[in-house]
Design a protein around this motif. Structure first.
Motif, PDB file in Angstrom:
ATOM      1  N   LYS A 201      72.153  12.116  36.728  1.00 26.43           N
ATOM      2  CA  LYS A 201      71.905  12.258  35.299  1.00 26.43           C
ATOM      3  C   LYS A 201      70.472  12.754  35.092  1.00 26.43           C
ATOM      4  N   PRO A 202      70.185  13.387  33.960  1.00 24.18           N
ATOM      5  CA  PRO A 202      68.829  13.929  33.757  1.00 24.18           C
ATOM      6  C   PRO A 202      67.745  12.857  33.744  1.00 24.18           C
ATOM      7  N   SER A 234      67.520  20.313  35.951  1.00 21.46           N
ATOM      8  CA  SER A 234      67.456  19.153  35.066  1.00 21.46           C
ATOM      9  C   SER A 234      66.065  19.064  34.451  1.00 21.46           C
ATOM     10  N   ASP A 235      66.017  18.618  33.196  1.00 22.75           N
ATOM     11  CA  ASP A 235      64.717  18.402  32.539  1.00 22.75           C
ATOM     12  C   ASP A 235      64.897  17.374  31.426  1.00 22.75           C
ATOM     13  N   ARG A 236      63.781  16.826  30.968  1.00 21.67           N
ATOM     14  CA  ARG A 236      63.791  15.847  29.872  1.00 21.67           C
ATOM     15  C   ARG A 236      62.558  16.084  29.004  1.00 21.67           C
ATOM     16  N   LEU A 247      71.091  18.114  32.157  1.00 23.26           N
ATOM     17  CA  LEU A 247      71.292  18.429  33.576  1.00 23.26           C
ATOM     18  C   LEU A 247      72.519  19.311  33.729  1.00 23.26           C
ATOM     19  N   ASP A 249      74.669  20.900  37.092  1.00 28.87           N
ATOM     20  CA  ASP A 249      74.830  20.961  38.544  1.00 28.87           C
ATOM     21  C   ASP A 249      76.103  21.747  38.828  1.00 28.87           C
ATOM     22  N   GLU A 336      78.912  13.574  29.207  1.00 31.23           N
ATOM     23  CA  GLU A 336      79.031  14.248  30.499  1.00 31.23           C
ATOM     24  C   GLU A 336      80.356  15.000  30.587  1.00 31.23           C
TER      25      GLU A 336
END
Length: 966
Positions: A201-202, A234-236, A247, A249, A336
């Motif tokens: 998860k992010p 991924s980033d926040r 995210l 993938d 998700e």
């Protein structure tokens, strides 16, 4: 009350008393718990760990070891094999149940490239392979295993309830957890155990994260290279509405395979007995035994031999997209999407010289040999039918999983979790076979203890055109085409609400409970095999000559030089095959062939299932000389099942008159389909108790008692059946069906595990288990009565039924460590080893000994013994692993065709795999890995080892991977 019913009730009573007595004992323990040394670290805040997260759909387990020192005050573990092993050990040590885990060594890097093959390294797990790759697993002897992704349902739409593990690219996973015993908060469905696949998860990462890898896979038997790639971004960010993380993938794989197989056909006992008047009971068998000089001696003749070469490919596309939102410190929302898109295809060359159930004729002028039990070893036969088949099998499965989860912590003590999921799976499959037929003038074969030989004469070199098996003119008649299609759709809506309240300062630590609802549907269309007879020889361009001698089975010489087949490139195109064959079938069949196979009403199997679940769990703990903690709970499930299908009835009709006797000739009339609907429901209570005794901060004992449940597969519940009034030539009417009245399997389980953790990456353990399974499903044939025009007829109907109880018991031992006490570079070495013993007894109504008595046999696909030996090296930029997995013989099927009603066994098998990783820079690494390095041969046999069935070779694979991480 029946005897079996009484035993089952007594077992349930014993389990209930055990749970109750343990609860009363613990209730009288010390009221105030003491914090023990070595207890689990404080739960991580998202973003501070290694990317290993608990399932969001269920109560799960986090990685308590990430970023923390070991129990003895060692250094922080941060990378590579050590970090993976440390995380997996931490999960096992601090879980509420008996759990084993596999944790990715890096993003997109499980220890093995295939999920099932990674799981085989865990004690108690054995895998089945399909064309060289791991495809399914059994846990502690039971194949009824539940699969999840992030604590939620997941399935492949193929009439079953679980995910085909070969469908999922391993690069998507952060880790895999295997629950060997349940607690009440875990979703029911696996008496063998539960496998939870965890994605990332992010909020697992501190901020921006990028990982990319590219792989080239070389397959030596196939002699080809296929690509593979993975990308994670991924980033926040902090925003005006709270923190948001995103995210994505994506994993893509192409793989190839070639499987070479040489097989002996079933062995049949010659009947040379005489009747009361002194005449042979079976004149043909008597004459054969007499010609062989074997009268009065048991003689088992193999009815032929065959070779097969399977060339195929797989393609996997996996997508994991997740968005997380934290509007406040007390609320987390996760949405998700997980997609698994899997394509499988092979086209094979299968060449058989065999007679089936018909007698085989020896060449009495040639020598024959036998073993001491009368089993055929070598000899020559004449006028043996030949089939040269080219076939296609393909499957395309897509599973889309949408989920939304919200967690709210209104106080330090209360956590509320809500979860919703929608999942839809679709599978399409085809199977088509083009059959060419001829006759071998002479077949010389030997079975011995090695690979069976197959010498056909006359033979020829490729291109000569004058040999029996290599000349298309010898296949001018007796050809045909078989065609089959399948289409399955499965959907599910699932919602759940969970709450947990923590209690400070006493024996009772927390109370948790929840509700869950699911609405599942499964619709499967599966056509009967349609046969089209080819009326004349094919066009020359539709034939293909395939070389065998010197190529098949890594250069094996005792096979035909070559053989003629229908062109494989055409077979691989399903539509082109029908177009190519249409001019060569009877004109009355051409339109049907070009249109393709259709579905009759009785080809559809429809199931609906709703479940209503409530559970409660109390977690507790006490101090004292031996601190104890654990949980006790119960899960209540009501299941409603609706099944729809058809009963097909074909009356007898007169199709002609015998020209000599004038007697009427009868055939099958048109089929009338009448709908059948069966509704059922059942309610089950599944209690569970898990205890952990902490003798020291490193030594602990787990004890568990529980009840588990597995529902029948949707194909087993299929009510469809078709009845033909016309009496067959053998005088026996038969039919096949499922059984909509099947009840679920339940298992009473006892587990114990003694575990000693002497470092962050060092432990030894021993575990024992006992399972008593009620209602094993077995397929039997029994008489049933059906009517036509008021006349009753008895049919021998084959269908699954709930059988008697079965028992599984065994133990596991294992350990792992790095040799940190060695100086310098030697401290990078480590080892992992485990051993499993499983003993099972299950009555099989369909397995009999030579006297016709029912056999109690081991469970199918279960080896009594298995072990893993793994060597590691992890220091500085170098990380390496060598892994050997071995399992003893096991039953493939309890009653094999031509085996004299004896089981068919798979011989013992071991396989060596290895990998080496060089971290060139902190952001870039190279990995070389290989599987099946020992070129393992897989062998099966009919009942006894002296009746070999097949010898199989698969590819060795070597891969090179470049991985970039920022």
């Amino acid at each position: 009350m029946t005897g079996n019913g009484f035993i089952a009730r007594r077992a349930r009573a014993r389990l209930a008393l055990t749970v109750s007595a343990a609860a009363l004992l613990l209730a009288g323990a010390t009221a105030h718990a003491q914090t023990r040394e070595g207890s689990p670290p404080t739960a991580q805040q998202p973003g501070t760990g290694s990317g290993v997260t608990a399932p969001s759909g269920d109560q799960g387990i986090a990685d308590p070891g990430s970023g923390n020192s070991d129990a003895s005050g060692g250094d922080v573990v941060v990378t590579g094999v050590r970090a993976s092993l440390s995380s997996a050990q931490g999960i096992k040590r601090y879980a509420d149940q008996i759990v084993d885990s596999i944790v990715a060594e890096d993003i997109g890097k499980l220890p093995d490239r295939n999920v099932a093959e990674a799981l085989q390294r865990i004690t108690g797990i054995q895998i089945q392979r399909s064309y060289g790759e791991g495809s399914s697993i059994a846990i502690r002897g039971l194949s009824q295993v539940r699969t999840e992704i992030n604590g939620r349902d997941v399935f492949t739409a193929n009439n079953g309830r679980t995910l085909s593990l070969e469908d999922v690219p391993s690069e998507l996973l952060a880790g895999v957890d295997v629950y060997k015993n349940p607690s009440a908060n875990l979703i029911e469905g696996g008496i063998g155990g539960l496998v939870n696949l965890r994605t990332r998860k992010p909020f697992d990462f501190d901020g921006f994260k990028l990982s990319a890898s590219a792989t080239a896979n070389y397959y030596d038997l196939y002699d080809g290279t296929k690509p593979q790639a993975n990308l994670l971004v991924s980033d926040r960010w902090q925003t005006g509405v709270g923190e948001i993380g995103v995210l994505l993938d994506v994993a893509y794989q192409e793989t190839a395979f070639r499987q070479d197989q040489i097989s002996s056909q079933p062995f049949y006992l010659l009947n040379d007995q005489l009747n009361a008047s002194g005449q042979p009971v079976n004149a043909t068998d008597y004459a054969t035994a007499q010609g062989l000089g074997r009268l009065g001696q048991p003689t088992y003749l193999s009815h032929g031999v065959g070779i097969g070469q399977y060339l195929g490919d797989r393609r996997r596309l996996g997508i994991d997209a997740a968005v997380q939102w934290r509007p406040t410190d007390t609320i987390d929302v996760t949405a998700e999407y997980v997609r698994s898109d899997y394509k499988f295809r092979y086209g094979d060359y299968s060449f058989f010289a065999y007679t089936g159930d018909n007698p085989i004729t020896p060449d009495f002028t040639q020598p024959f040999t036998y073993d001491s039990e009368g089993n055929f070893r070598s000899g020559t036969f004449v006028n043996v039918p030949i089939n040269a088949n080219t076939s296609l099998e393909q499957r395309h499965s897509v599973t889309n999983d949408y989920s939304l989860n919200a967690k709210w912590r209104p106080s330090d003590r209360l956590t509320i979790n809500g979860d919703f999921q929608y999942i839809r799976g679709v599978t399409d499959g085809q199977r088509s076979i083009v059959i060419l037929a001829s006759t071998a003038e002479r077949l010389t074969t030997s079975v011995g203890s090695g690979v069976p030989s197959m010498i056909i004469s006359p033979d020829s070199d490729p291109g000569n055109g004058n040999g029996l098996v290599s000349d298309p003119a010898n296949y001018a008649s007796g050809a045909g085409y078989l065609d089959h299609i399948e289409h399955s759709v499965g959907t599910e809506y699932a919602g759940r609400l969970d709450a947990e309240y923590k209690i400070d300062g006493g024996f009772l630590k927390s109370l948790a409970g929840g509700l869950r609802y699911t609405d599942r549907s499964a619709v499967t269309d599966s056509s009967t095999y349609q046969y089209y007879g080819l009326t004349r020889a094919l066009s020359p361009d539709l034939y293909e000559q395939r070389l065998f001698r010197g190529d098949l089975y890594r250069g094996f010489q005792d096979v035909p030089t070559s053989a003629v087949f229908f062109n494989r490139d055409t077979v691989l195109d399903y539509g082109a095959t029908r177009q190519a064959l249409a001019p060569f079938v009877d004109p009355s069949q051409q339109a049907a062939l070009l249109a393709g196979v259709g579905y009759a009403p009785s080809d559809r199997n429809t199931q609906g299932e709703k479940t209503y679940t409530a559970y409660g769990v109390a977690r507790f703990g006490s101090g004292g000389a031996v601190p104890i903690d654990g949980n006790i709970g119960v899960r209540l499930i009501k299941t409603k099942v609706s099944t729809a299908g058809f009963v097909g009835s074909s009356p007898r009709v007169q199709t002609g008159t015998d020209a000599i006797t004038g007697a009427p000739i009868y055939g099958n009339g048109p089929i009338t389909f009448n709908p059948v609907n069966v509704d059922s429901d059942y309610t089950k209570a599944l209690p569970s108790l898990n205890l952990a005794f902490h003798f020291t901060d490193k030594l602990q004992l787990r004890l568990a008692a529980s009840k588990a449940l597995t529902r029948p597969g949707f194909d087993q519940l299929n009510p469809n059946i078709t009845i033909f009034e016309n009496n067959p030539t053998n005088g026996q009417r038969t039919a096949t069906s499922g059984n909509a009245d099947l009840r679920p399997l339940t298992a009473d389980q006892l587990d114990a595990s003694l575990e000693y953790y002497f470092s962050r990456t060092g432990s030894i353990y021993a575990a024992g288990f006992y399972k008593k399974v009620d209602g094993f499903i077995a397929t039997i044939t029994a008489p049933e009565t059906y009517s036509f025009n008021g006349v009753d007829y008895v049919y021998q109907v084959t269908r699954p039924v709930n059988g008697d109880d079965g028992k599984i018991k065994g133990f596991e031992v294992g350990g792992n460590t790095f040799l940190d006490f060695l100086p310098g570079w030697l401290s990078g070495f480590g080892a992992q080893a485990n051993f499993t013993y499983v003993d099972s007894k299950a009555p099989s109504p369909d397995a009999q000994d030579t006297s016709g008595a029912q056999l109690t046999v081991p469970l199918e696909q279960l080896s009594k013994y298995s072990y893993n030996l793994i060597g590691f090296y992890d220091r500085g930029p170098l990380s390496a692993r060598v892994a050997y997995n071995w399992r003893s013989k096991y039953v493939v099927t309890t009653r094999g065709n031509g085996s004299g009603n004896l089981p068919i066994f798979n011989d013992a098998r071991g396989q060596l795999d290895a990998s080496v990783t060089l971290t060139v820079t902190p952001n870039f690494g190279l990995t070389v890995d290989g599987t099946n390095l020992t070129n393992t041969e897989n062998r099966t046999y009919y009942g006894v080892a002296s009746r070999p069935q097949s010898s199989v070779l698969n590819d060795r694979r070597v891969s090179i991977t470049a991985r970039l991480t920022y």
